[in-house]
Design an enzyme around this catalytic site. Structure first.
Site, PDB file in Angstrom:
ATOM      1  N   LYS A  74     -18.818 -14.969 -18.490  1.00 16.27           N
ATOM      2  CA  LYS A  74     -18.631 -16.282 -17.884  1.00 16.27           C
ATOM      3  C   LYS A  74     -18.047 -17.285 -18.879  1.00 16.27           C
ATOM      4  O   LYS A  74     -17.272 -18.173 -18.495  1.00 16.27           O
ATOM      5  CB  LYS A  74     -19.952 -16.780 -17.305  1.00 16.27           C
ATOM      6  CG  LYS A  74     -20.441 -15.964 -16.105  1.00 16.27           C
ATOM      7  CD  LYS A  74     -19.427 -15.963 -14.971  1.00 16.27           C
ATOM      8  CE  LYS A  74     -19.968 -15.325 -13.694  1.00 16.27           C
ATOM      9  NZ  LYS A  74     -18.994 -15.383 -12.589  1.00 16.27           N
ATOM     10  N   SER A  79     -20.310 -19.947 -14.478  1.00 13.27           N
ATOM     11  CA  SER A  79     -21.764 -20.137 -14.422  1.00 13.27           C
ATOM     12  C   SER A  79     -22.188 -20.975 -15.611  1.00 13.27           C
ATOM     13  O   SER A  79     -21.545 -20.924 -16.680  1.00 13.27           O
ATOM     14  CB  SER A  79     -22.480 -18.780 -14.469  1.00 13.27           C
ATOM     15  OG  SER A  79     -23.874 -18.938 -14.689  1.00 13.27           O
ATOM     16  N   TYR A 115     -23.332 -10.895 -19.255  1.00 14.48           N
ATOM     17  CA  TYR A 115     -23.061 -11.904 -18.234  1.00 14.48           C
ATOM     18  C   TYR A 115     -22.565 -13.199 -18.873  1.00 14.48           C
ATOM     19  O   TYR A 115     -21.536 -13.764 -18.466  1.00 14.48           O
ATOM     20  CB  TYR A 115     -24.319 -12.164 -17.416  1.00 14.48           C
ATOM     21  CG  TYR A 115     -24.167 -13.228 -16.358  1.00 14.48           C
ATOM     22  CD1 TYR A 115     -23.526 -12.940 -15.159  1.00 14.48           C
ATOM     23  CD2 TYR A 115     -24.661 -14.518 -16.556  1.00 14.48           C
ATOM     24  CE1 TYR A 115     -23.384 -13.918 -14.178  1.00 14.48           C
ATOM     25  CE2 TYR A 115     -24.522 -15.492 -15.589  1.00 14.48           C
ATOM     26  CZ  TYR A 115     -23.883 -15.195 -14.400  1.00 14.48           C
ATOM     27  OH  TYR A 115     -23.741 -16.165 -13.437  1.00 14.48           O
TER      28      TYR A 115
END
Length: 274
Positions: free
Chosen positions: A183, A166, A179
């Site tokens: 990533k 991402s 998160y």
């Protein structure tokens, strides 16, 4: 002159996290099938009572519905419920893939933790929320990469591993510590494994999508996303799952034979070269 993607007909691809109706995983599974692959489709075995309204209205059946789409394109499909953060489950997935489809050529690590209690400032972040995100996004990608890379090395015919990361792993925005860290870790794992596996003709790349029109946008109002897009995306719109899928199919094809160790932004221009 038209350039046609080649090298995928009759190959076997594994796509994790591909059961949701509005998802990048589903789009990748279908587009790989369209390009000629037989496809293993994994999901978590969601309780149908928790499906969003549009899935319930459509009579959606998670990975079984995606498998039907793959078969409608004339390819074999193997739907498997699998927790990618579980080492034994991943090894079982590999065994079933080889036993039932005979080989592996492409692995797409798309499974990811849903948005939840992790989207808070670090000082408010619970350890359990951190662990859940890292377990699926990073540990799962590692376990899948390790298991399937071992098989690809023994198989001896090269292969392609594509990790869905991402732009969050590059932006590292406030309130997204777990998160973003997961990533960013996927991008680093991609680089390291590309360097290790290149001698076996196994290419490893990451795709870093930006704001994409999937079910993961449902927790915010459309006005919130429209304002974000207007302020941050030069192309002025969110992406589609198919647009991410096209990049994945290219990376799996012969035409990307000299591409490895990359983390490509597919984001409407949000992250530009500086």
């Amino acid at each position: 002159m038209t350039v046609e993607l080649t090298g995928l007909d009759g190959k076997v691809a594994v796509v994790t996290g591909a059961g949701r109706m509005r998802s990048i995983g589903r789009a990748i599974a279908v587009e790989l099938a369209r390009a000629g692959c037989d496809v293993v489709i994994t999901g978590t075995g969601r309780d149908p009572s928790g499906y969003p309204d549009d899935e319930q209205a459509a009579g959606w059946r998670d990975i079984d519905s995606v498998a039907e789409e793959v078969r409608a394109l004339g390819r074999r499909a193997l739907p498997v419920v699998c927790d990618v953060s579980d080492e034994v489950a991943v090894e079982d997935l590999l065994a079933r893939t080889v036993d039932e489809l005979g080989r592996v050529d492409v692995v797409v690590n798309n499974a990811a933790a849903s948005r939840g209690g992790d989207r808070v400032p670090v000082v408010d972040l619970e350890v359990e929320a951190w662990d859940r995100v890292l377990a699926i996004n990073l540990r799962g990608t590692f376990l899948m990469t390790r298991a399937f890379a071992r098989h690809l090395v023994v198989q001896g015919e090269g292969g392609s591993i594509i990790n869905i990361s991402s732009i969050g792993g590059k932006l590292s925005g406030a309130g997204t510590a777990a998160y973003s860290a997961s990533k960013a870790g996927v991008q680093s794992l991609t680089s390291s494994t590309a360097k290790e596996l290149g001698k076996h003709r196994i290419r490893v790349n990451a795709i870093c999508p930006g704001v994409t029109e999937t079910g993961r946008l449902d927790d915010q109002s459309s006005e919130t996303w429209q304002a974000y897009v207007a302020a941050n995306l030069p192309l002025g719109r969110v992406g589609t799952p198919q647009e991410v899928a096209y990049a994945a199919v290219f990376l799996a094809s012969d035409q990307a034979a000299w591409v490895s160790g990359q983390a490509w932004n597919v984001d409407g221009g949000q992250l530009t070269v500086r």
